[in-house]
Design a protein around this motif. Structure first.
Motif, PDB file in Angstrom:
ATOM      1  N   GLN A  69       0.828  -1.201   0.000  1.00 43.17           N
ATOM      2  CA  GLN A  69       0.000   0.000   0.000  1.00 43.17           C
ATOM      3  C   GLN A  69       0.867   1.258   0.000  1.00 43.17           C
ATOM      4  N   ARG A  70       0.522   2.174  -0.899  1.00 46.57           N
ATOM      5  CA  ARG A  70       1.183   3.480  -0.880  1.00 46.57           C
ATOM      6  C   ARG A  70       0.545   4.298   0.233  1.00 46.57           C
ATOM      7  N   VAL A  71       1.374   4.838   1.109  1.00 47.98           N
ATOM      8  CA  VAL A  71       0.835   5.524   2.292  1.00 47.98           C
ATOM      9  C   VAL A  71       1.449   6.909   2.470  1.00 47.98           C
ATOM     10  N   THR A  72       0.693   7.750   3.157  1.00 48.58           N
ATOM     11  CA  THR A  72       1.244   9.030   3.608  1.00 48.58           C
ATOM     12  C   THR A  72       1.785   8.885   5.024  1.00 48.58           C
ATOM     13  N   GLY A  73       1.433   7.757   5.661  1.00 49.97           N
ATOM     14  CA  GLY A  73       1.939   7.461   6.993  1.00 49.97           C
ATOM     15  C   GLY A  73       1.423   6.105   7.449  1.00 49.97           C
ATOM     16  N   ALA A  74       2.195   5.409   8.280  1.00 48.85           N
ATOM     17  CA  ALA A  74       1.770   4.120   8.825  1.00 48.85           C
ATOM     18  C   ALA A  74       2.549   3.860  10.105  1.00 48.85           C
ATOM     19  N   SER A  75       1.925   3.122  11.019  1.00 50.49           N
ATOM     20  CA  SER A  75       2.603   2.815  12.286  1.00 50.49           C
ATOM     21  C   SER A  75       2.088   1.502  12.849  1.00 50.49           C
ATOM     22  N   VAL A  76       2.895   0.922  13.738  1.00 55.32           N
ATOM     23  CA  VAL A  76       2.533  -0.326  14.413  1.00 55.32           C
ATOM     24  C   VAL A  76       2.597  -0.100  15.922  1.00 55.32           C
ATOM     25  N   THR A  77       1.527  -0.481  16.598  1.00 52.69           N
ATOM     26  CA  THR A  77       1.454  -0.358  18.045  1.00 52.69           C
ATOM     27  C   THR A  77       1.184  -1.726  18.660  1.00 52.69           C
ATOM     28  N   VAL A  78       1.923  -2.055  19.716  1.00 58.97           N
ATOM     29  CA  VAL A  78       1.694  -3.286  20.473  1.00 58.97           C
ATOM     30  C   VAL A  78       1.352  -2.869  21.896  1.00 58.97           C
ATOM     31  N   GLY A  79       0.118  -3.160  22.273  1.00 61.33           N
ATOM     32  CA  GLY A  79      -0.336  -2.673  23.576  1.00 61.33           C
ATOM     33  C   GLY A  79      -0.407  -1.147  23.546  1.00 61.33           C
TER      34      GLY A  79
ATOM     35  N   SER B 140       7.095   3.523  13.041  1.00 60.71           N
ATOM     36  CA  SER B 140       6.230   4.358  12.221  1.00 60.71           C
ATOM     37  C   SER B 140       7.035   4.915  11.045  1.00 60.71           C
ATOM     38  N   ILE B 141       6.318   5.222   9.977  1.00 58.10           N
ATOM     39  CA  ILE B 141       6.952   5.829   8.805  1.00 58.10           C
ATOM     40  C   ILE B 141       6.109   6.989   8.315  1.00 58.10           C
ATOM     41  N   GLY B 142       6.711   7.829   7.495  1.00 57.66           N
ATOM     42  CA  GLY B 142       5.988   8.870   6.798  1.00 57.66           C
ATOM     43  C   GLY B 142       5.550   8.344   5.440  1.00 57.66           C
ATOM     44  N   ARG B 143       5.748   9.135   4.406  1.00 59.85           N
ATOM     45  CA  ARG B 143       5.330   8.703   3.066  1.00 59.85           C
ATOM     46  C   ARG B 143       6.192   7.536   2.592  1.00 59.85           C
TER      47      ARG B 143
ATOM     48  N   VAL C 234      -2.207  -1.961  13.515  1.00 68.00           N
ATOM     49  CA  VAL C 234      -1.505  -1.361  12.382  1.00 68.00           C
ATOM     50  C   VAL C 234      -2.346  -0.200  11.859  1.00 68.00           C
ATOM     51  N   HIS C 235      -1.789   0.978  11.927  1.00 65.85           N
ATOM     52  CA  HIS C 235      -2.486   2.187  11.474  1.00 65.85           C
ATOM     53  C   HIS C 235      -1.924   2.573  10.109  1.00 65.85           C
ATOM     54  N   ILE C 236      -2.799   2.582   9.096  1.00 65.14           N
ATOM     55  CA  ILE C 236      -2.371   2.837   7.726  1.00 65.14           C
ATOM     56  C   ILE C 236      -3.166   4.000   7.149  1.00 65.14           C
ATOM     57  N   GLN C 237      -2.453   4.989   6.648  1.00 68.03           N
ATOM     58  CA  GLN C 237      -3.081   6.102   5.934  1.00 68.03           C
ATOM     59  C   GLN C 237      -2.811   5.889   4.444  1.00 68.03           C
ATOM     60  N   ASN C 238      -3.702   5.147   3.812  1.00 69.77           N
ATOM     61  CA  ASN C 238      -3.512   4.788   2.413  1.00 69.77           C
ATOM     62  C   ASN C 238      -3.633   6.024   1.532  1.00 69.77           C
TER      63      ASN C 238
END
Length: 207
Positions: free
Chosen positions: A6-16, A22-25, A133-137
């Motif tokens: 997925q092409r994203v403007t931002g994405a991150s992974v949280t455990v608990g 996390s990444i930007g674009r 997993v938070h994805i800003q597609n």
């Protein structure tokens, strides 16, 4: 092997309550490893992830740049549920590689990505953990990748290699003798054909 890119403007992974990465674009990649996957499958997926042209260039032309061209980030998340097979409405995951073998295999894929690109731009979740997993597609743009199937039987592999070698030899030699004879035979005039009958090709070309 399967991957959802997925092409994203931002994405991150949280455990608990902890944010793991996390990444930007860039790209967010969900990766599912099957019990049949080999290094060849891993190499294919790594190459495709880094070379997919999902980004625009400086002039705004779409589908011209890959993630490396823009020095963008990649977030990989292990996703065994991509190997799901439905039995009725119930998902079955027997085709997914077991965690015991999948973890080192997945780690080797990450290392291949880092060695082929910039290590600091390849991020990861936490293998085997329950993740958010938070994805800003961006687009949205989503591409499904599946590594091409290949023979696993050694005899079948050997047969395939010999067939390929024969094809290469045939191409290097050019047309065979029998092929040239067929061409020559087709080019000979038909003795039964009339020279001026209606429908005669040679007469039509001369007129």
């Amino acid at each position: 092997m399967k991957a959802i890119v997925q092409r994203v403007t931002g994405a991150s992974v949280t455990v608990g309550e902890e944010r793991i990465s996390s990444i930007g674009r860039g790209l967010c990649v969900l990766l599912g490893i099957s019990v049949e996957d080999t290094q060849k499958d891993a190499d294919y997926i790594v190459r495709k992830i880094l070379n997919l042209r999902l980004f625009e260039d400086e002039n705004g032309r779409a589908w011209t740049k890959n993630v490396m061209d823009g020095e963008l980030e990649v977030l990989c998340v292990s996703q065994f549920t991509l190997q799901c097979i439905l039995k009725g409405n119930k998902p079955d995951f027997h085709s997914a590689m077991s965690a015991e073998f999948a973890q080192p295999f997945y780690s080797s894929i990450l290392e291949n990505l880092r060695s082929a690109y910039k290590p600091e731009l390849i991020k990861d979740g936490k293998f085997g953990a329950y993740m958010q997993v938070h994805i800003q597609n961006d687009g949205p743009v989503t591409v499904e990748l599946t590594s091409p199937p290949g023979p696993t039987d050694p005899k079948q592999l050997s047969k395939q290699e010999k067939q390929q070698q024969r094809k290469e030899k045939t191409r290097s030699k050019g047309p065979s003798e029998s092929g040239r004879e067929k061409v020559a035979h087709r080019s000979r005039p038909d003795p039964n054909a009339s020279s001026g009958a209606e429908g005669d090709v040679s007469s039509e070309r001369e007129s």
